[in-house]
Design a protein around this motif. Structure first.
Motif, PDB file in Angstrom:
ATOM      1  N   ARG A 251      78.781 -27.991  58.625  1.00 44.84           N
ATOM      2  CA  ARG A 251      80.001 -28.262  58.903  1.00 44.84           C
ATOM      3  C   ARG A 251      80.503 -27.548  60.437  1.00 44.84           C
ATOM      4  N   ARG A 252      80.301 -26.401  60.462  1.00 42.22           N
ATOM      5  CA  ARG A 252      80.370 -25.948  61.785  1.00 42.22           C
ATOM      6  C   ARG A 252      79.013 -25.691  62.424  1.00 42.22           C
ATOM      7  N   HIS A 253      78.905 -25.729  63.784  1.00 37.28           N
ATOM      8  CA  HIS A 253      77.654 -25.373  64.347  1.00 37.28           C
ATOM      9  C   HIS A 253      77.357 -23.813  64.113  1.00 37.28           C
ATOM     10  N   GLY A 254      76.096 -23.577  63.599  1.00 41.87           N
ATOM     11  CA  GLY A 254      75.844 -22.033  63.286  1.00 41.87           C
ATOM     12  C   GLY A 254      75.726 -21.913  61.803  1.00 41.87           C
ATOM     13  N   ASP A 255      76.370 -22.571  61.185  1.00 41.52           N
ATOM     14  CA  ASP A 255      76.591 -22.761  59.599  1.00 41.52           C
ATOM     15  C   ASP A 255      75.040 -22.986  59.231  1.00 41.52           C
ATOM     16  N   TYR A 256      74.761 -22.493  57.840  1.00 40.29           N
ATOM     17  CA  TYR A 256      73.372 -22.838  57.435  1.00 40.29           C
ATOM     18  C   TYR A 256      73.606 -24.561  57.025  1.00 40.29           C
ATOM     19  N   ALA A 257      72.621 -24.944  57.056  1.00 35.07           N
ATOM     20  CA  ALA A 257      72.728 -26.620  56.997  1.00 35.07           C
ATOM     21  C   ALA A 257      73.053 -26.999  55.751  1.00 35.07           C
TER      22      ALA A 257
END
Ligand SMILES: Cc1cc2nc3c(=O)[nH]c(=O)nc-3n(C[C@H](O)[C@H](O)[C@H](O)COP(=O)(O)OP(=O)(O)OC[C@H]3O[C@@H](n4cnc5c(N)ncnc54)[C@H](O)[C@@H]3O)c2cc1C
Length: 286
Positions: free
Chosen positions: A188-194
């Protein structure tokens, strides 16, 4: 919240760390970057009686290239992998995965070994280890043993590590000529778990797919190879048409569970879309 009370040890050598782990067994937990363990303790999801801090054991850190493999020490920080010319050259899959892991502050402390020992099913590095056919080197009081990545990840936050054992390193075989890899994830946001991720590696020599290892993460309780999809690519032209034709095999390969990110059907759909994109990025694909 604050963590429950614990004892703390900071051994200076691997032998000392192993002696502590052997003494305290299930009561002990290894502390590496602390980026997952410390929040888990503060949330009281984990309550180890003894923390064995391995940060002073220099022999556990670093990246070494030998004739047949790249060895990544368990204590190697994500940021070191990100900046390593050896990783960029020999393990481009790992190099492209690292920027997707959390944020710079976490990558400065988080370690390769911590990520693999934690075995979060949505983590990037375990999927890369499986796609690249890495072997984990594990040490215990009785000596070392080697575990293939496919046998290392046992389930949700579960690995083949036994009480008293420490992950020392992983050995990644050097890629053979004609092999390529590609990585992608949806978050959802760059850097969040996939929500869903794909790590792919294999040969596109002579314009044909061969020996493909396509690993999905965030869709099961551990990183998962897609055997039917891989078979549907084998020996066929490395082209968008082949990939599109093989995607239906993922219906049988994957059975994602609904989670915070969406229903099972949504996750399967996302996995297919992403597989199409990632395979399409592989070097040599027309
Ligand atoms: C906000 C946030 C976002 C994040 N996003 C992502 C993400 O997108 N992708 C991702 O992959 N990770 C993500 N992480 C986790 C991060 O990558 C951590 O670095 C990683 O999970 C654990 O590494 P660590 O070195 O901090 O391990 P620690 O927290 O120190 O330890 C984690 C676990 O592994 C065990 N352990 C550590 N080292 C060893 C060893 N050598 N041998 C045996 N057991 C060991 C510990 O005992 C503990 O159980 C995120 C973390 C945070 C806080």
């Amino acid at each position: 919240m604050k963590a429950p009370r614990f004892a703390y040890a900071r051994p200076a050598s691997l032998a000392e760390a192993l002696a502590l782990l052997a003494e305290y067994k299930d009561d002990a937990r290894v502390l590496a970057g602390g980026q997952s363990l410390v929040p888990m303790m503060n949330f009281r999801v984990a309550a180890p009686k003894v923390l064995v801090d391995i940060n002073r054991i220099g022999s556990l850190a670093g990246i070494k290239v030998s004739k047949s493999f790249v060895r990544i020490g368990a204590l190697t920080r994500h940021v070191e992998l990100e900046r390593s010319a050896d990783v960029a050259k020999h393990l481009p899959l790992v190099a492209s995965a690292i920027p997707h892991i959390a944020h710079p502050a976490i990558r400065n402390r988080g370690t390769f070994g911590g990520s693999c020992a934690l075995a979060d099913p949505a983590a990037e590095l375990p999927a890369c280890a499986l796609a690249l056919g890495a072997t984990f080197v594990v040490a215990g009081k009785k000596g070392e043993r080697r575990i293939a990545a496919q046998d290392f990840f046992k389930g949700l936050y579960a690995t083949a590590l036994k009480a008293g054992e420490l992950l020392v390193a992983a050995e990644f075989p050097l890629a053979k000529p004609g092999y390529a890899s590609a990585f992608g994830e949806l978050a959802r946001r760059h850097g969040d778990y996939a929500m869903v991720g794909v790590a792919a590696h294999g040969s596109t020599r002579g314009g044909k797919f061969a020996d493909m290892r396509v690993v999905f993460f965030g869709v099961a309780d551990r990183p998962q190879r897609a055997a039917r999809f891989e078979r549907a690519l084998e020996g066929r032209p490395a082209a968008a048409k082949t990939i599109a034709g093989a995607l239906a095999e993922l219906d049988a390969d994957l059975s994602p569970r609904a989670d915070l990110h969406g229903s099972a059907a949504t996750k399967l759909h996302l996995a297919k879309v992403l597989a199409g994109r990632v395979l399409g990025k592989m070097e040599g694909v027309a």
